[in-house]
Design an enzyme around this catalytic site. Structure first.
Site, PDB file in Angstrom:
ATOM      1  N   TYR A 153      41.823  37.159  19.620  1.00 27.54           N
ATOM      2  CA  TYR A 153      42.322  36.953  20.993  1.00 27.54           C
ATOM      3  C   TYR A 153      43.631  37.724  21.238  1.00 27.54           C
ATOM      4  O   TYR A 153      43.953  38.097  22.356  1.00 27.54           O
ATOM      5  CB  TYR A 153      42.492  35.457  21.248  1.00 27.54           C
ATOM      6  N   LYS A 160      48.436  34.185  27.561  1.00 29.57           N
ATOM      7  CA  LYS A 160      48.169  32.777  27.914  1.00 29.57           C
ATOM      8  C   LYS A 160      49.367  31.887  27.576  1.00 29.57           C
ATOM      9  O   LYS A 160      49.641  30.915  28.283  1.00 29.57           O
ATOM     10  CB  LYS A 160      46.913  32.270  27.204  1.00 29.57           C
TER      11      LYS A 160
HETATM   12  N1  LIG Z   1      35.432  32.550  29.383  1.00 30.24           N
HETATM   13  C1  LIG Z   1      36.206  31.872  28.575  1.00 30.24           C
HETATM   14  O1  LIG Z   1      35.876  31.649  27.395  1.00 30.24           O
HETATM   15  C2  LIG Z   1      37.511  31.339  29.071  1.00 30.24           C
HETATM   16  C3  LIG Z   1      38.119  30.254  28.426  1.00 30.24           C
HETATM   17  C4  LIG Z   1      39.336  29.783  28.881  1.00 30.24           C
HETATM   18  C5  LIG Z   1      39.940  30.383  29.972  1.00 30.24           C
HETATM   19  N2  LIG Z   1      39.338  31.448  30.580  1.00 30.24           N
HETATM   20  C6  LIG Z   1      40.031  32.073  31.715  1.00 30.24           C
HETATM   21  O2  LIG Z   1      39.295  31.862  32.892  1.00 30.24           O
HETATM   22  C7  LIG Z   1      39.674  32.838  33.844  1.00 30.24           C
HETATM   23  C8  LIG Z   1      38.424  33.413  34.493  1.00 30.24           C
HETATM   24  O3  LIG Z   1      37.684  34.152  33.550  1.00 30.24           O
HETATM   25  P1  LIG Z   1      36.114  34.010  33.345  1.00 30.24           P
HETATM   26  O4  LIG Z   1      35.913  33.628  31.935  1.00 30.24           O
HETATM   27  O5  LIG Z   1      35.508  33.194  34.425  1.00 30.24           O
HETATM   28  O6  LIG Z   1      35.620  35.535  33.413  1.00 30.24           O
HETATM   29  P2  LIG Z   1      35.246  36.486  34.644  1.00 30.24           P
HETATM   30  O7  LIG Z   1      35.149  37.851  34.039  1.00 30.24           O
HETATM   31  O8  LIG Z   1      34.076  35.974  35.367  1.00 30.24           O
HETATM   32  O9  LIG Z   1      36.533  36.383  35.584  1.00 30.24           O
HETATM   33  C9  LIG Z   1      37.708  37.147  35.383  1.00 30.24           C
HETATM   34  C10 LIG Z   1      38.154  37.581  36.764  1.00 30.24           C
HETATM   35  O10 LIG Z   1      39.408  38.293  36.721  1.00 30.24           O
HETATM   36  C11 LIG Z   1      39.347  39.219  37.793  1.00 30.24           C
HETATM   37  N3  LIG Z   1      40.359  40.254  37.670  1.00 30.24           N
HETATM   38  C12 LIG Z   1      40.565  41.122  36.651  1.00 30.24           C
HETATM   39  N4  LIG Z   1      41.569  41.980  36.976  1.00 30.24           N
HETATM   40  C13 LIG Z   1      42.007  41.606  38.212  1.00 30.24           C
HETATM   41  C14 LIG Z   1      43.018  42.091  39.094  1.00 30.24           C
HETATM   42  N5  LIG Z   1      43.789  43.144  38.779  1.00 30.24           N
HETATM   43  N6  LIG Z   1      43.196  41.461  40.286  1.00 30.24           N
HETATM   44  C15 LIG Z   1      42.439  40.414  40.642  1.00 30.24           C
HETATM   45  N7  LIG Z   1      41.446  39.914  39.864  1.00 30.24           N
HETATM   46  C16 LIG Z   1      41.248  40.507  38.660  1.00 30.24           C
HETATM   47  C17 LIG Z   1      37.929  39.796  37.663  1.00 30.24           C
HETATM   48  O11 LIG Z   1      37.549  40.486  38.836  1.00 30.24           O
HETATM   49  C18 LIG Z   1      37.121  38.528  37.431  1.00 30.24           C
HETATM   50  O12 LIG Z   1      36.685  37.993  38.655  1.00 30.24           O
HETATM   51  C19 LIG Z   1      40.543  33.858  33.103  1.00 30.24           C
HETATM   52  O13 LIG Z   1      41.906  33.554  33.313  1.00 30.24           O
HETATM   53  C20 LIG Z   1      40.175  33.585  31.665  1.00 30.24           C
HETATM   54  O14 LIG Z   1      41.167  33.983  30.744  1.00 30.24           O
HETATM   55  C21 LIG Z   1      38.134  31.929  30.179  1.00 30.24           C
END
Ligand SMILES: NC(=O)c1ccc[n+]([C@@H]2O[C@H](COP(=O)([O-])OP(=O)(O)OC[C@H]3O[C@@H](n4cnc5c(N)ncnc54)[C@H](O)[C@@H]3O)[C@@H](O)[C@H]2O)c1
Length: 254
Positions: A153, A160
């Site tokens: 990570y 984070k």
């Molecule tokens: N998937 C996991 O395992 C997980 C676990 C915990 C937290 N998260 C967090 O959840 C959140 C959403 O991620 P996800 O897993 O749904 O994946 P995802 O890829 O569906 O979403 C990530 C989003 O970030 C957006 N993004 C990237 N660069 C950007 C920018 N410059 N301006 C605006 N938007 C931008 C993308 O367009 C996308 O919609 C993130 O913060 C991620 O770190 C994910």
């Protein structure tokens, strides 16, 4: 009656229907909210995905690295709703060199990109929405437990950790305006963001085994439920908090 009846919610971060933000938008609508989405980059793709929601919401362009997008956000959202009761930050990105075990060699430029998009934007988004939150409200962000060093990570973990700290400072500074600020720390979920992490498989294998409640890697709704709950009137005195939605992994030892 739903727990978000009458509330106006801005949801960022919908990219596919596997996005955590998609689940949040869907559940928020099911619970009575009016939803506005922001999309980054391929807007037509986001608009196509938005049609799969119970009601098709407007999609507004937002690149959190673009100052003009941020400066005009409130006015553009204001064309669709007369205020906001909730804002969801579901945005994360780190260049490939910042992930996958390259921690000691990542350049500052790549780390800076990760921090700009994944950490600083939490503050930028909240501040950009303030003109629409005159009656208070709730800001919720998506976190991955940053209290430990995880495999692969890397700098996203550092981003984070910064997000968790920013959550506390935002809670401090926005409390006077009646705005609550909280994070949902989700376990690993199979989204585009997760797939872009080289070695994500390590999480996929370990998590369901370690979680006392078990863990379904494709069920984003568990995280969405917590986001919706935090935007409802049922957490009126909670701010600066991190709610873990991870099957209990954060609380376990070896
Ligand atoms: N998937 C996991 O395992 C997980 C676990 C915990 C937290 N998260 C967090 O959840 C959140 C959403 O991620 P996800 O897993 O749904 O994946 P995802 O890829 O569906 O979403 C990530 C989003 O970030 C957006 N993004 C990237 N660069 C950007 C920018 N410059 N301006 C605006 N938007 C931008 C993308 O367009 C996308 O919609 C993130 O913060 C991620 O770190 C994910």
């Amino acid at each position: 009656m739903g727990i978000l009846e009458g509330k106006r919610i801005l949801v960022t971060g919908v990219l596919t229907d596997a996005s955590i933000a998609f689940s949040v938008a869907k559940l928020a609508q099911e619970q009575g909210a009016t939803v506005v989405l922001t999309g980054f980059g391929r807007l037509s793709l986001v608009e196509r995905i938005a049609k799969r929601l119970p009601q098709t919401p407007p999609v507004i362009e937002l690149d959190v690295q673009n100052t003009e997008h941020l400066d005009t956000l409130a006015a553009r959202v204001g064309e669709h709703v007369d205020g906001l009761d909730g804002v969801v930050h579901s945005i994360g990105f780190a260049p490939q060199t910042a992930l996958g075990g390259n921690f000691l060699n990542t350049t500052w430029e790549d780390v800076a990109t990760a921090l700009h998009i994944s950490t600083f934007s939490y503050k930028s988004l909240a501040v950009a929405c303030l003109p629409l939150m005159k009656e208070g409200g709730s800001v919720v962000g998506l976190d991955f437990d940053a209290t430990k060093a995880w495999p692969v990570y890397d700098w996203m973990g550092v981003a984070k950790a910064g997000l968790e700290s920013a959550n506390r400072y935002l809670a401090r500074d926005l409390g006077k305006q009646g705005i609550r600020v909280n994070l949902v720390a989700a376990g690993p979920l199979r989204t585009m963001a997760a797939k872009s992490i080289p070695g994500f498989k390590e999480f996929e294998e370990a998590w369901p085994e370690k979680a006392p409640l078990g863990w379904d890697l494709s069920d984003t709704e568990v995280a969405a439920k917590a986001c919706v709950a935090l935007m409802s009137d049922w957490f009126p005195a909670t701010t600066g908090e991190i709610v873990h939605v991870d099957g209990g992994v954060h609380a376990m030892g070896v």
